[in-house]
Motif scaffolding. Structure first.
Motif, mmCIF file in Angstrom:
data_model
loop_
_atom_site.group_PDB
_atom_site.id
_atom_site.type_symbol
_atom_site.label_atom_id
_atom_site.label_comp_id
_atom_site.label_asym_id
_atom_site.label_seq_id
_atom_site.Cartn_x
_atom_site.Cartn_y
_atom_site.Cartn_z
ATOM 1 N N PHE A 1 -8.617 22.028 -15.420
ATOM 2 C CA PHE A 1 -7.491 22.636 -16.114
ATOM 3 C C PHE A 1 -7.378 22.017 -17.500
ATOM 4 C CE2 PHE A 1 -6.652 22.992 -11.647
ATOM 5 C CZ PHE A 1 -6.161 24.277 -11.502
ATOM 6 N N ILE B 1 -5.296 14.988 -8.284
ATOM 7 C CA ILE B 1 -5.249 15.559 -9.627
ATOM 8 C C ILE B 1 -5.376 14.381 -10.580
ATOM 9 C CG2 ILE B 1 -3.893 16.819 -11.341
ATOM 10 C CD1 ILE B 1 -2.378 18.102 -8.966
ATOM 11 N N GLU C 1 -6.540 27.252 -16.070
ATOM 12 C CA GLU C 1 -7.734 26.869 -15.327
ATOM 13 C C GLU C 1 -8.964 27.273 -16.127
ATOM 14 O OE1 GLU C 1 -10.005 27.616 -11.070
ATOM 15 O OE2 GLU C 1 -7.931 28.286 -11.308
ATOM 16 N N ILE D 1 -0.354 22.902 -11.242
ATOM 17 C CA ILE D 1 -1.713 22.767 -10.716
ATOM 18 C C ILE D 1 -1.692 22.842 -9.194
ATOM 19 C CG2 ILE D 1 -3.681 21.198 -10.499
ATOM 20 C CD1 ILE D 1 -3.028 20.225 -13.364
#
Length: 179
Positions: free
Chosen positions: A59, A33, A70, A9
């Motif tokens: 995601f 995240i 994604e 990511i």
């Protein structure tokens, strides 16, 4: 501790991209995240290095794999209306030109009664205004009633209403000029 997918990511979000807000090419700054939905999805929070607006990327974990994909999100860049100059000059605050002495009264009324009381003498203006009000109101409710019309119809109705008002203003200006 973030899941194993953190590095993927980070690589994905820390690359050059076009900002969905300002449309400038930039490299965003990653803020966080966050896993959710039993670690099956992840939200990456970023911000644009140019306009500083926040950007969210979503995601999802690929089944039977350690990869994540994604999920495209759409951003609304806002509505830009290019009003004719005579309308901008007439009404920067949407004041009704022919009833300026009644601004306080009009500002306290609901839209439909304003249309019915102040626009009834002009069939075209009345019809377009009421159509815009009905369709706009339809989009403000959970359950729509006018399923045969969509947002493009509302935009079209508003465009015609703006054009008609501009036409009327120009006609009055021409009339004043020849008098």
């Amino acid at each position: 501790m973030f899941p194993d997918n953190e590095s993927f990511i980070k690589r994905t979000v820390n690359r050059s991209m076009v900002c969905p807000h300002c449309s400038e090419k930039m490299t965003p700054t990653l803020l966080s995240i966050t896993p959710y939905n039993d670690n099956q999805k992840y939200v990456a929070t970023l911000y644009c290095s140019d306009c500083k607006y926040p950007i969210v990327k979503l995601f999802a974990k690929v089944w039977f794999s350690d990869n994540v994909n994604e999920i495209n999100l759409e951003y609304n860049k806002g509505i830009v209306v290019d009003l004719p100059k005579n309308i901008e000059k007439l009404s920067p605050d949407f004041v009704i030109k022919t009833n300026r002495g009644e601004t306080d009264k009009v500002s306290k009324m609901l839209l439909k009664p304003v249309i019915e009381e102040y626009l009834k003498d002009n069939d075209k203006l009345y019809t377009m205004s009421l159509a815009c009000a009905y369709l706009g109101n339809d989009y403000s409710h959970y359950e729509r009633r006018n399923l045969d019309k969509d947002i493009q119809d509302l935009e079209r109705f508003i465009a015609v209403l703006i054009s008609y008002i501009s036409y009327e203003l120009t006609l009055h200006e021409a009339n004043d000029f020849i008098q």
